[in-house]
Motif scaffolding. Structure first.
Motif, PDB file in Angstrom:
ATOM      1  N   MET A   5      -6.527 -19.327 -18.276  1.00  0.00           N
ATOM      2  CA  MET A   5      -6.444 -20.483 -17.385  1.00  0.00           C
ATOM      3  C   MET A   5      -5.014 -20.654 -16.870  1.00  0.00           C
ATOM      4  O   MET A   5      -4.798 -20.954 -15.704  1.00  0.00           O
ATOM      5  CB  MET A   5      -6.881 -21.756 -18.117  1.00  0.00           C
ATOM      6  CG  MET A   5      -8.348 -21.827 -18.428  1.00  0.00           C
ATOM      7  SD  MET A   5      -9.311 -22.229 -17.002  1.00  0.00           S
ATOM      8  CE  MET A   5      -9.064 -23.957 -16.926  1.00  0.00           C
ATOM      9  N   LYS A   6      -4.019 -20.457 -17.771  1.00  0.00           N
ATOM     10  CA  LYS A   6      -2.623 -20.568 -17.359  1.00  0.00           C
ATOM     11  C   LYS A   6      -2.268 -19.479 -16.358  1.00  0.00           C
ATOM     12  O   LYS A   6      -1.572 -19.728 -15.373  1.00  0.00           O
ATOM     13  CB  LYS A   6      -1.704 -20.479 -18.579  1.00  0.00           C
ATOM     14  CG  LYS A   6      -1.683 -21.729 -19.406  1.00  0.00           C
ATOM     15  CD  LYS A   6      -0.699 -21.606 -20.540  1.00  0.00           C
ATOM     16  CE  LYS A   6      -0.687 -22.865 -21.379  1.00  0.00           C
ATOM     17  NZ  LYS A   6       0.246 -22.770 -22.501  1.00  0.00           N
ATOM     18  N   GLN A   7      -2.771 -18.263 -16.572  1.00  0.00           N
ATOM     19  CA  GLN A   7      -2.491 -17.167 -15.645  1.00  0.00           C
ATOM     20  C   GLN A   7      -3.118 -17.443 -14.278  1.00  0.00           C
ATOM     21  O   GLN A   7      -2.507 -17.182 -13.239  1.00  0.00           O
ATOM     22  CB  GLN A   7      -3.014 -15.840 -16.192  1.00  0.00           C
ATOM     23  CG  GLN A   7      -2.159 -15.256 -17.287  1.00  0.00           C
ATOM     24  CD  GLN A   7      -2.720 -13.933 -17.784  1.00  0.00           C
ATOM     25  OE1 GLN A   7      -3.872 -13.598 -17.531  1.00  0.00           O
ATOM     26  NE2 GLN A   7      -1.887 -13.204 -18.515  1.00  0.00           N
ATOM     27  N   ALA A   8      -4.345 -17.966 -14.279  1.00  0.00           N
ATOM     28  CA  ALA A   8      -5.018 -18.279 -13.013  1.00  0.00           C
ATOM     29  C   ALA A   8      -4.272 -19.397 -12.274  1.00  0.00           C
ATOM     30  O   ALA A   8      -4.141 -19.354 -11.053  1.00  0.00           O
ATOM     31  CB  ALA A   8      -6.469 -18.684 -13.276  1.00  0.00           C
ATOM     32  N   TRP A   9      -3.774 -20.372 -13.016  1.00  0.00           N
ATOM     33  CA  TRP A   9      -3.039 -21.466 -12.392  1.00  0.00           C
ATOM     34  C   TRP A   9      -1.734 -20.961 -11.779  1.00  0.00           C
ATOM     35  O   TRP A   9      -1.377 -21.338 -10.674  1.00  0.00           O
ATOM     36  CB  TRP A   9      -2.758 -22.548 -13.436  1.00  0.00           C
ATOM     37  CG  TRP A   9      -2.126 -23.761 -12.840  1.00  0.00           C
ATOM     38  CD1 TRP A   9      -2.755 -24.793 -12.233  1.00  0.00           C
ATOM     39  CD2 TRP A   9      -0.724 -24.042 -12.764  1.00  0.00           C
ATOM     40  NE1 TRP A   9      -1.853 -25.720 -11.788  1.00  0.00           N
ATOM     41  CE2 TRP A   9      -0.577 -25.279 -12.107  1.00  0.00           C
ATOM     42  CE3 TRP A   9       0.410 -23.394 -13.203  1.00  0.00           C
ATOM     43  CZ2 TRP A   9       0.657 -25.857 -11.869  1.00  0.00           C
ATOM     44  CZ3 TRP A   9       1.640 -23.983 -12.964  1.00  0.00           C
ATOM     45  CH2 TRP A   9       1.757 -25.198 -12.302  1.00  0.00           C
ATOM     46  N   TRP A  10      -1.023 -20.103 -12.515  1.00  0.00           N
ATOM     47  CA  TRP A  10       0.232 -19.545 -11.995  1.00  0.00           C
ATOM     48  C   TRP A  10      -0.021 -18.679 -10.763  1.00  0.00           C
ATOM     49  O   TRP A  10       0.744 -18.695  -9.821  1.00  0.00           O
ATOM     50  CB  TRP A  10       0.963 -18.721 -13.072  1.00  0.00           C
ATOM     51  CG  TRP A  10       1.764 -19.591 -13.984  1.00  0.00           C
ATOM     52  CD1 TRP A  10       1.490 -19.881 -15.282  1.00  0.00           C
ATOM     53  CD2 TRP A  10       2.949 -20.302 -13.650  1.00  0.00           C
ATOM     54  NE1 TRP A  10       2.415 -20.734 -15.798  1.00  0.00           N
ATOM     55  CE2 TRP A  10       3.346 -21.015 -14.790  1.00  0.00           C
ATOM     56  CE3 TRP A  10       3.708 -20.431 -12.504  1.00  0.00           C
ATOM     57  CZ2 TRP A  10       4.464 -21.824 -14.824  1.00  0.00           C
ATOM     58  CZ3 TRP A  10       4.836 -21.226 -12.545  1.00  0.00           C
ATOM     59  CH2 TRP A  10       5.201 -21.924 -13.695  1.00  0.00           C
ATOM     60  N   ARG A  11      -1.114 -17.927 -10.766  1.00  0.00           N
ATOM     61  CA  ARG A  11      -1.451 -17.105  -9.591  1.00  0.00           C
ATOM     62  C   ARG A  11      -1.746 -18.000  -8.383  1.00  0.00           C
ATOM     63  O   ARG A  11      -1.306 -17.708  -7.274  1.00  0.00           O
ATOM     64  CB  ARG A  11      -2.669 -16.230  -9.878  1.00  0.00           C
ATOM     65  CG  ARG A  11      -2.353 -15.000 -10.643  1.00  0.00           C
ATOM     66  CD  ARG A  11      -3.557 -14.106 -10.703  1.00  0.00           C
ATOM     67  NE  ARG A  11      -3.361 -13.111 -11.733  1.00  0.00           N
ATOM     68  CZ  ARG A  11      -4.289 -12.537 -12.419  1.00  0.00           C
ATOM     69  NH1 ARG A  11      -5.559 -12.844 -12.196  1.00  0.00           N
ATOM     70  NH2 ARG A  11      -4.007 -11.647 -13.322  1.00  0.00           N
ATOM     71  N   ALA A  12      -2.490 -19.055  -8.606  1.00  0.00           N
ATOM     72  CA  ALA A  12      -2.817 -19.972  -7.508  1.00  0.00           C
ATOM     73  C   ALA A  12      -1.549 -20.657  -6.997  1.00  0.00           C
ATOM     74  O   ALA A  12      -1.355 -20.800  -5.779  1.00  0.00           O
ATOM     75  CB  ALA A  12      -3.832 -21.007  -7.971  1.00  0.00           C
ATOM     76  N   ALA A  13      -0.682 -21.069  -7.901  1.00  0.00           N
ATOM     77  CA  ALA A  13       0.570 -21.726  -7.503  1.00  0.00           C
ATOM     78  C   ALA A  13       1.463 -20.750  -6.741  1.00  0.00           C
ATOM     79  O   ALA A  13       2.049 -21.099  -5.705  1.00  0.00           O
ATOM     80  CB  ALA A  13       1.300 -22.271  -8.730  1.00  0.00           C
ATOM     81  N   LEU A  14       1.559 -19.512  -7.220  1.00  0.00           N
ATOM     82  CA  LEU A  14       2.365 -18.507  -6.546  1.00  0.00           C
ATOM     83  C   LEU A  14       1.785 -18.176  -5.172  1.00  0.00           C
ATOM     84  O   LEU A  14       2.522 -18.027  -4.199  1.00  0.00           O
ATOM     85  CB  LEU A  14       2.467 -17.241  -7.406  1.00  0.00           C
ATOM     86  CG  LEU A  14       3.400 -16.154  -6.880  1.00  0.00           C
ATOM     87  CD1 LEU A  14       4.818 -16.667  -6.768  1.00  0.00           C
ATOM     88  CD2 LEU A  14       3.336 -14.936  -7.779  1.00  0.00           C
ATOM     89  N   GLY A  15       0.450 -18.085  -5.076  1.00  0.00           N
ATOM     90  CA  GLY A  15      -0.200 -17.837  -3.781  1.00  0.00           C
ATOM     91  C   GLY A  15       0.040 -18.976  -2.808  1.00  0.00           C
ATOM     92  O   GLY A  15       0.311 -18.751  -1.626  1.00  0.00           O
TER      93      GLY A  15
END
Length: 185
Positions: A5-15
């Motif tokens: 979940m943390k990785q998905a959130w960081w990917r979304a934030a970076l995108g």
């Protein structure tokens, strides 16, 4: 599961951050007046964001740099050159009438200290040219002349006599004599 979940959130934030930076760049290019380049950059940015954020575009990630390079350095210059061929982006065509008139009237090459204002004064059927005084030079006048563009002549100027000059010709009449007043080339 918490790590995913943390990785998905960081990917979304970076995108999202990447999208904002790319949109800001596209807006800067558009604001500078380069509409076509802004559209190309927007298309390349959208394709790159979609390619690198979607799980279904794994193979496209290897091909996209080549496609983007071809678009940016081959296709865009061709389209841009073609669009410039059908427009006239010279300075004179982009100005409004009054500003274009000012620009054209400012175009001249005059040696500093040699410019003088002049006036034409009627003397019977002839005219007399009077040059205004400068800081170091006195006012000058010509002998009475018959101005003709067909027969240009050199005129010896002399210091102005102390007699009061006749009233100067109006600008509309001076314009009629400009061809005769200009030096022959």
């Amino acid at each position: 599961m918490n790590t995913l979940m943390k990785q998905a959130w960081w990917r979304a934030a970076l995108g999202a951050l990447s999208a904002l930076v790319l949109l800001w760049g596209v807006m800067q290019v558009y604001a500078s007046g380069q509409t076509l380049l802004a559209v190309v950059l927007l298309a390349c940015s959208a394709l790159a964001l979609w390619t690198y954020t979607s799980p279904r575009t794994g193979a496209l990630r290897y091909v996209l740099p080549g496609i983007a390079t071809a678009l940016l350095f081959v296709i865009f210059p061709m389209v841009y050159t073609l669009s410039l061929g059908f427009t006239n982006y010279s300075m004179r065509n982009l100005l409004d009438f009054e500003r274009a008139r000012e620009v054209l009237l400012e175009e001249r090459l005059v040696l500093q200290g040699t410019e003088r204002s002049f006036s034409l004064h009627p003397v019977g059927a002839q005219v007399q040219i009077r040059l205004a005084a400068t800081g170091t030079e006195p006012a000058l006048e010509s002998p009475p002349l018959t101005l003709s563009a067909a027969s240009p002549q050199r005129v010896a100027m002399r210091p102005t006599a102390s007699s009061a000059p006749t009233p100067a010709l109006p600008l509309s009449e001076v314009v009629g004599h400009l061809d005769a007043l200009r030096p022959s080339r």
